[in-house]
Design a protein around this motif. Structure first.
Motif, PDB file in Angstrom:
ATOM      1  N   GLN A 359     122.236  46.653  39.999  1.00  0.00           N
ATOM      2  CA  GLN A 359     121.557  46.111  41.179  1.00  0.00           C
ATOM      3  C   GLN A 359     120.606  47.131  41.789  1.00  0.00           C
ATOM      4  O   GLN A 359     119.505  46.780  42.238  1.00  0.00           O
ATOM      5  CB  GLN A 359     122.599  45.671  42.218  1.00  0.00           C
ATOM      6  CG  GLN A 359     123.370  44.438  41.808  1.00  0.00           C
ATOM      7  CD  GLN A 359     124.403  44.023  42.830  1.00  0.00           C
ATOM      8  OE1 GLN A 359     124.634  44.722  43.825  1.00  0.00           O
ATOM      9  NE2 GLN A 359     125.042  42.892  42.614  1.00  0.00           N
ATOM     10  N   LEU A 360     121.006  48.392  41.778  1.00  0.00           N
ATOM     11  CA  LEU A 360     120.112  49.462  42.247  1.00  0.00           C
ATOM     12  C   LEU A 360     118.878  49.530  41.352  1.00  0.00           C
ATOM     13  O   LEU A 360     117.741  49.649  41.844  1.00  0.00           O
ATOM     14  CB  LEU A 360     120.861  50.802  42.240  1.00  0.00           C
ATOM     15  CG  LEU A 360     120.030  52.042  42.559  1.00  0.00           C
ATOM     16  CD1 LEU A 360     119.410  51.948  43.955  1.00  0.00           C
ATOM     17  CD2 LEU A 360     120.881  53.314  42.438  1.00  0.00           C
ATOM     18  N   ARG A 361     119.096  49.446  40.035  1.00  0.00           N
ATOM     19  CA  ARG A 361     117.978  49.481  39.089  1.00  0.00           C
ATOM     20  C   ARG A 361     116.998  48.336  39.341  1.00  0.00           C
ATOM     21  O   ARG A 361     115.774  48.535  39.370  1.00  0.00           O
ATOM     22  CB  ARG A 361     118.521  49.401  37.660  1.00  0.00           C
ATOM     23  CG  ARG A 361     117.456  49.383  36.588  1.00  0.00           C
ATOM     24  CD  ARG A 361     118.083  49.297  35.202  1.00  0.00           C
ATOM     25  NE  ARG A 361     118.662  47.988  34.935  1.00  0.00           N
ATOM     26  CZ  ARG A 361     119.496  47.741  33.926  1.00  0.00           C
ATOM     27  NH1 ARG A 361     119.854  48.716  33.106  1.00  0.00           N
ATOM     28  NH2 ARG A 361     119.967  46.530  33.723  1.00  0.00           N
ATOM     29  N   ARG A 362     117.531  47.136  39.531  1.00  0.00           N
ATOM     30  CA  ARG A 362     116.665  45.979  39.791  1.00  0.00           C
ATOM     31  C   ARG A 362     115.873  46.166  41.079  1.00  0.00           C
ATOM     32  O   ARG A 362     114.705  45.771  41.168  1.00  0.00           O
ATOM     33  CB  ARG A 362     117.515  44.706  39.876  1.00  0.00           C
ATOM     34  CG  ARG A 362     118.121  44.277  38.553  1.00  0.00           C
ATOM     35  CD  ARG A 362     119.104  43.143  38.756  1.00  0.00           C
ATOM     36  NE  ARG A 362     119.797  42.791  37.514  1.00  0.00           N
ATOM     37  CZ  ARG A 362     120.903  42.076  37.467  1.00  0.00           C
ATOM     38  NH1 ARG A 362     121.452  41.629  38.595  1.00  0.00           N
ATOM     39  NH2 ARG A 362     121.487  41.797  36.314  1.00  0.00           N
ATOM     40  N   SER A 363     116.529  46.752  42.068  1.00  0.00           N
ATOM     41  CA  SER A 363     115.852  46.990  43.351  1.00  0.00           C
ATOM     42  C   SER A 363     114.733  48.008  43.195  1.00  0.00           C
ATOM     43  O   SER A 363     113.637  47.835  43.741  1.00  0.00           O
ATOM     44  CB  SER A 363     116.865  47.472  44.395  1.00  0.00           C
ATOM     45  OG  SER A 363     117.917  46.541  44.559  1.00  0.00           O
ATOM     46  N   LEU A 364     115.017  49.087  42.458  1.00  0.00           N
ATOM     47  CA  LEU A 364     114.006  50.135  42.267  1.00  0.00           C
ATOM     48  C   LEU A 364     112.815  49.617  41.463  1.00  0.00           C
ATOM     49  O   LEU A 364     111.673  50.040  41.685  1.00  0.00           O
ATOM     50  CB  LEU A 364     114.635  51.337  41.552  1.00  0.00           C
ATOM     51  CG  LEU A 364     115.700  52.131  42.329  1.00  0.00           C
ATOM     52  CD1 LEU A 364     116.261  53.249  41.460  1.00  0.00           C
ATOM     53  CD2 LEU A 364     115.132  52.700  43.621  1.00  0.00           C
ATOM     54  N   GLU A 394     111.934  58.233  37.996  1.00  0.00           N
ATOM     55  CA  GLU A 394     112.817  58.865  36.996  1.00  0.00           C
ATOM     56  C   GLU A 394     114.195  58.224  37.001  1.00  0.00           C
ATOM     57  O   GLU A 394     114.773  57.949  35.945  1.00  0.00           O
ATOM     58  CB  GLU A 394     112.925  60.372  37.265  1.00  0.00           C
ATOM     59  CG  GLU A 394     111.683  61.150  36.888  1.00  0.00           C
ATOM     60  CD  GLU A 394     111.888  62.657  37.014  1.00  0.00           C
ATOM     61  OE1 GLU A 394     113.059  63.105  37.050  1.00  0.00           O
ATOM     62  OE2 GLU A 394     110.889  63.391  37.068  1.00  0.00           O
ATOM     63  N   LEU A 395     114.738  58.002  38.186  1.00  0.00           N
ATOM     64  CA  LEU A 395     116.064  57.388  38.274  1.00  0.00           C
ATOM     65  C   LEU A 395     116.013  55.958  37.745  1.00  0.00           C
ATOM     66  O   LEU A 395     116.910  55.531  37.009  1.00  0.00           O
ATOM     67  CB  LEU A 395     116.558  57.401  39.723  1.00  0.00           C
ATOM     68  CG  LEU A 395     117.928  56.736  39.974  1.00  0.00           C
ATOM     69  CD1 LEU A 395     119.024  57.443  39.172  1.00  0.00           C
ATOM     70  CD2 LEU A 395     118.272  56.743  41.462  1.00  0.00           C
ATOM     71  N   GLU A 400     117.471  52.190  33.547  1.00  0.00           N
ATOM     72  CA  GLU A 400     116.979  51.172  32.608  1.00  0.00           C
ATOM     73  C   GLU A 400     117.419  51.502  31.191  1.00  0.00           C
ATOM     74  O   GLU A 400     117.827  50.624  30.415  1.00  0.00           O
ATOM     75  CB  GLU A 400     115.452  51.103  32.687  1.00  0.00           C
ATOM     76  CG  GLU A 400     114.818  50.088  31.754  1.00  0.00           C
ATOM     77  CD  GLU A 400     115.230  48.663  32.073  1.00  0.00           C
ATOM     78  OE1 GLU A 400     115.443  47.890  31.116  1.00  0.00           O
ATOM     79  OE2 GLU A 400     115.358  48.309  33.271  1.00  0.00           O
ATOM     80  N   LYS A 401     117.352  52.777  30.839  1.00  0.00           N
ATOM     81  CA  LYS A 401     117.743  53.223  29.498  1.00  0.00           C
ATOM     82  C   LYS A 401     119.254  53.128  29.307  1.00  0.00           C
ATOM     83  O   LYS A 401     119.735  52.843  28.204  1.00  0.00           O
ATOM     84  CB  LYS A 401     117.281  54.665  29.283  1.00  0.00           C
ATOM     85  CG  LYS A 401     117.625  55.227  27.910  1.00  0.00           C
ATOM     86  CD  LYS A 401     117.223  56.696  27.798  1.00  0.00           C
ATOM     87  CE  LYS A 401     117.640  57.256  26.442  1.00  0.00           C
ATOM     88  NZ  LYS A 401     117.346  58.701  26.338  1.00  0.00           N
ATOM     89  N   ALA A 402     120.003  53.328  30.389  1.00  0.00           N
ATOM     90  CA  ALA A 402     121.442  53.497  30.263  1.00  0.00           C
ATOM     91  C   ALA A 402     122.240  52.191  30.215  1.00  0.00           C
ATOM     92  O   ALA A 402     123.057  51.995  29.310  1.00  0.00           O
ATOM     93  CB  ALA A 402     121.956  54.349  31.431  1.00  0.00           C
ATOM     94  N   LEU A 403     122.035  51.314  31.153  1.00  0.00           N
ATOM     95  CA  LEU A 403     122.994  50.233  31.383  1.00  0.00           C
ATOM     96  C   LEU A 403     122.538  48.889  30.837  1.00  0.00           C
ATOM     97  O   LEU A 403     121.359  48.540  30.924  1.00  0.00           O
ATOM     98  CB  LEU A 403     123.267  50.099  32.893  1.00  0.00           C
ATOM     99  CG  LEU A 403     123.888  51.332  33.557  1.00  0.00           C
ATOM    100  CD1 LEU A 403     123.897  51.169  35.071  1.00  0.00           C
ATOM    101  CD2 LEU A 403     125.305  51.581  33.039  1.00  0.00           C
ATOM    102  N   ILE A 528     124.356  61.757  39.055  1.00  0.00           N
ATOM    103  CA  ILE A 528     122.896  61.899  39.101  1.00  0.00           C
ATOM    104  C   ILE A 528     122.321  60.997  40.192  1.00  0.00           C
ATOM    105  O   ILE A 528     121.457  61.406  40.972  1.00  0.00           O
ATOM    106  CB  ILE A 528     122.276  61.540  37.728  1.00  0.00           C
ATOM    107  CG1 ILE A 528     122.688  62.581  36.665  1.00  0.00           C
ATOM    108  CG2 ILE A 528     120.751  61.451  37.820  1.00  0.00           C
ATOM    109  CD1 ILE A 528     122.366  62.161  35.234  1.00  0.00           C
ATOM    110  N   THR A 529     122.828  59.768  40.258  1.00  0.00           N
ATOM    111  CA  THR A 529     122.350  58.815  41.259  1.00  0.00           C
ATOM    112  C   THR A 529     122.659  59.297  42.667  1.00  0.00           C
ATOM    113  O   THR A 529     121.839  59.160  43.588  1.00  0.00           O
ATOM    114  CB  THR A 529     122.996  57.430  41.028  1.00  0.00           C
ATOM    115  OG1 THR A 529     122.764  57.018  39.681  1.00  0.00           O
ATOM    116  CG2 THR A 529     122.421  56.393  41.984  1.00  0.00           C
TER     117      THR A 529
END
Length: 854
Positions: A359-364, A394-395, A400-403, A528-529
């Motif tokens: 959800q954080l990724r989608r928001s970013l 970067e985050l 995106e690459k990870a999950l 990291i996050t």
């Protein structure tokens, strides 16, 4: 819990009792295997409150120990129910590896969950935990929302009523006080509002948290905040890195309204049903994000007094209304932004999962486009917002690459990470994948070897991998196949082989390695996050404001609002003012707008008119207009110019305070006193029928004295409605008081409300006309007219001629309409029907017969 001799119990129960000694005011959730168990008094309470089975277990003593339990995987729902009922829950887990434990595995409390520290708050709800302190001259209050990390501090005068009013507005779920604090005056408030009171005298906090409260000006304010901070650290047993620097709430920095004003004006919920629907918040909350809704609610409760910021918001709304295509694009982007404040809270707390990070990724991912659209609006404020949002490229790229897109809820079952994220994980997965290919090939080979075409290879957690043969083909299983029977089912038999068992060990070892590695990778990703927490929080704050401004733009169009002018003098000039909530709730009835004009020569409007004519609505709509304007929103009117007010005081609607044992009149006087003591020339006072709660002359005398005091000593803008028509004479004595009335007409004894404000006092009360609308008996209405006429002639005294014996109530008795008798044949036909046995066709035939007879 009463003192128990621990020596008579088993080691495990002694462990529970030792932990319980330190958490005697909490329900202990004691982890045993896949369950949280509760014992003794905790079991009685939990079984009653959670409606679960109370049992007992042997624990070494003569008598069995009362016990109940809940599954570990479903524990959060049960904990939430207990927290909502005002209980604390101490969660006990194993804190050492069972394989290395000597004797019983060590267990301890890993967190203490209380009403004020519960993290899983829903949507736009705000949950505060507060700390209250006291010094020679002041009360100090610090409060914090642990789910978002936002905290506040306010200094109050040493007045218990002021403190209770502030707490009423904050609505904390839990209050922390020192053991030396005299809480007796808080008992009724906390008990009747279901607020937990906890004690903590310790104010020691780690030095790395000094930056959170260094801005507090006094030692006592710091002490109160540190007491709160210390309590949170003690109960949560972890470092909460998402806590933000405390915000100082100064009286001069916002439009102040006490809890009475918030309630009377129905800002966040209605007075009658305590429902959000029908409140100002309900009307204007068009935000797309939970963060935006929370920000909006805070703005409603604490509107601005800074003209520069207010005007900046007006400018932004103007731009958004003009650039409606860009506004729509921004609004659609906001639909993809999740609750960043709460996600950050869970990351800091350590209970986040892969779904949170997705959800954080989608928001970013939407931030670059959001920044681009904000810049396209080309206004000073939107430029400022766009320049201060950090897209954290970067985050976002790492996440995106990870999950994977849809990871599991827990972080200990794998399947969270994409291919090519980690080389070791890919190798383990490839090995496991090859083994699964081998299993498929084995299944085909065994089908060919045995001739059993429906033979399958399956897996479960109890027996591992097995060969399953349907019931009808068991006779085809021969000894030379080397099958070992493992389990008998109703429609099949399950077998294992030495070859399958050896491969199973390799497969399960690979899966275990994969899950363990994914867990470690997730902890690294979370770490990291977490280093970006402050940036994400800043983004959340900016996005919340954008969301609110978009909402303001939406309501300006949907509710037909206009931009007000903020002026530097104390004149009010609102043309065709409307009450937006009344207008929205009753769309079928055209709302009658009214002007609200109070120039420099008018400080008090004395409003008369019948009940139900709209006096209270008129008063409320002025307050709503002021609040909206000072939030930075457009307002419901044709045009409006208003000053900035520092406070709003209200007394609208009659109600007792049964909790405190205060009558309507006492509550009226307390509200009046609060206004008179604290109002300034820049305040707004709205008093609706002050004095009605006591004898007529007492009430009228007090009402007049209050009006005169406000006129002579305060001089602020005031709307004062009354049924004491004698007070209208004050216009001849008080220079800045003006009479107005809400008009109505008497049409053949029936009252017609015109809802239009006119100059001058009303010519009559219309009280009896209003009573007739309630369908009181006609004789009673006629009698009241005679008594009223007599009172008016004799100056409020009844004459002998008005004796009740001289009035014939029977003369006005309404004629009773006879109910016509129904044809007996028809009623007999209906009485003979058995509704449970009749068929639809029979029913239609009977209905046809009845119609024909009629």
């Amino acid at each position: 819990m009463e003192t128990i001799d621990k020596s008579m119990y088993t080691p495990m129960m002694r462990q529970f009792l030792t932990i319980k000694e330190d958490y005697n005011d909490a329900i202990v959730f004691f982890r045993l295997g896949d369950f949280y168990e509760m014992f003794f008094t905790d079991a009685y309470i939990a079984s009653r409150e959670l409606e679960i089975q109370l049992t007992a277990r042997d624990a070494g003593a003569k008598e069995r120990v009362p016990m109940c339990g809940v599954p570990h995987h479903a524990s959060e729902a049960y904990i939430e129910r207990l927290i909502n009922k005002g209980f604390k829950v101490a969660v006990v887990e194993q804190v050492e590896d069972p394989s290395t434990a000597k004797g019983i595995v060590k267990r301890d409390v890993v967190r203490l969950i209380t009403p004020g520290t519960y993290m899983d708050i829903k949507n736009d709800d705000i949950s505060y935990i507060a700390s209250v302190g006291l010094n020679i001259n002041n009360y100090t209050v610090s409060y914090l929302d642990i789910s978002t990390g936002e905290s506040f501090s306010i200094l109050l005068p040493k007045d218990q009523d002021v403190l209770l009013s502030e707490l009423n507005q904050i609505e904390p779920k839990e209050i922390i006080i020192s053991s030396y604090f005299d809480q007796s005056f808080l008992e009724n408030y906390t008990k009747n509002n279901g607020i937990l009171v906890s004690f903590n005298t310790d104010t020691q906090t780690p030095s790395f948290m000094d930056h959170l409260y260094n801005n507090l000006p006094s030692k006592e304010e710091k002490k109160t905040y540190k007491r709160l901070l210390n309590y949170i650290i003690k109960t949560q047993k972890r470092e909460l890195m998402h806590l933000k620097e405390v915000k100082i709430l100064e009286a001069s920095s916002y439009l102040r309204m006490d809890s009475s004003a918030v309630k009377n004006l129905e800002l966040t919920e209605t007075m009658r049903s305590s429902n959000r629907i029908g409140s100002l918040f309900w009307l204007i909350d068009k935000c797309e994000t939970a963060m935006g809704s929370r920000f909006l609610k805070k703005q409603i409760l604490r509107p601005l007094v800074n003209k520069e910021i207010i005007v900046k918001r007006y400018d932004t709304i103007d731009v958004l209304n003009k650039e409606f295509i860009i506004k729509e694009e921004i609004n659609n982007l906001l639909k993809n932004v999740y609750d960043l404040e709460r996600i950050v809270g869970r990351i800091s707390y350590g209970n986040t999962n892969a779904k949170d990070l997705v959800q954080l990724r989608r928001s970013l991912k939407v931030l670059p486009e959001l920044i681009k659209n904000l810049k396209a609006l080309k206004s000073d404020h939107t430029d400022f917002l766009s320049e201060n949002i950090n897209s954290l490229d970067e985050l976002a790229s790492l996440l995106e690459k990870a999950l994977v897109e849809d990871p599991p809820l827990t972080i200990k079952e794998g399947n969270m990470f994409k291919e090519n994220y980690d080389t070791n994980l890919d190798e383990i997965r490839n090995s496991s994948s090859n083994l699964k290919i081998w299993l498929k090939e084995l299944e085909q080979k065994e089908q060919t070897r045995t001739g059993i075409k429906k033979l399958k290879i399956g897996y479960n957690r109890v027996f591992g991998y097995y060969i399953e043969v349907p019931k009808g083909q068991i006779a085809n299983v021969k000894d030379e196949f080397g099958y070992i029977r493992k389990q008998t089912l109703s429609n099949s038999e399950r077998y294992i082989t030495d070859e399958l068992k050896s491969k199973e060990t390799i497969i399960l070892s690979g899966e275990e390695k994969s899950v363990k590695l994914e867990y470690e990778l997730f902890l690294e990703l979370r770490e990291i996050t977490s280093k970006n927490i402050s940036i994400i929080q800043k983004n959340a704050s900016l996005i919340s404001e954008i969301d609110m401004l978009i909402a303001f733009s939406k309501i300006s169009e949907e509710l037909d609002l206009i931009r007000p002018a903020i002026i530097d003098n104390d004149e009010i000039n609102i043309i065709d003012s409307r009450h937006p909530i009344v207008e929205k709730i009753n769309p079928s009835e055209a709302f009658i707008p009214n002007d609200i004009i109070m120039d420099k020569d008018v400080s008090i409007k004395l409003i008369t008119g019948p009940n139900m004519s709209g006096k209270s609505t008129y008063m409320r709509q002025l307050a709503i207009t002021v609040i909206l304007a000072q939030m930075g929103s457009f307002v419901p009117a044709k045009s409006a110019s208003i000053p900035i007010f520092d406070q709003i005081f209200t007394r609208i609607g009659a109600s007792d305070d049964l909790v405190s044992g205060k009558s309507t009149f006492m509550v009226e006087m307390l509200d009046a006193n609060n206004a008179i003591k604290n109002a300034t020339k820049n305040s707004l006072i709205l008093f609706d029928e002050i004095g009605r709660g006591t004898a007529t002359y007492d009430g009228m005398a007090l009402a007049q004295a209050i009006i005169e005091y406000i006129h002579e000593k305060i001089g602020c803008k005031t709307l004062f409605s009354t049924h004491y028509h004698e007070l209208t004479d004050l216009e001849n004595h008080l220079d800045k008081l003006k009479n107005v009335h809400v008009s109505a007409e008497d049409e053949n004894g029936k009252i017609v409300f015109l809802h239009k404000l006119k100059e001058g006092p009303t010519d009559k009360s219309y009280g009896i006309n209003v009573a007739s609308l309630a369908n009181l008996p006609k004789a009673l209405i006629e009698r009241s007219k005679i008594i009223l006429n007599d009172l008016e002639k004799n100056h409020q005294k009844l004459s002998n001629d008005s004796s009740i014996t001289l009035f014939n109530f029977d003369e006005f008795e309404e004629e009773k309409t006879e109910i016509p008798k129904i044809n007996n044949e028809i009623t007999d036909m209906l009485n003979d029907i058995s509704i449970d046995e009749i068929t639809p066709i029979e029913a239609l035939n009977i209905l046809n017969k009845i119609i024909n007879k009629i």
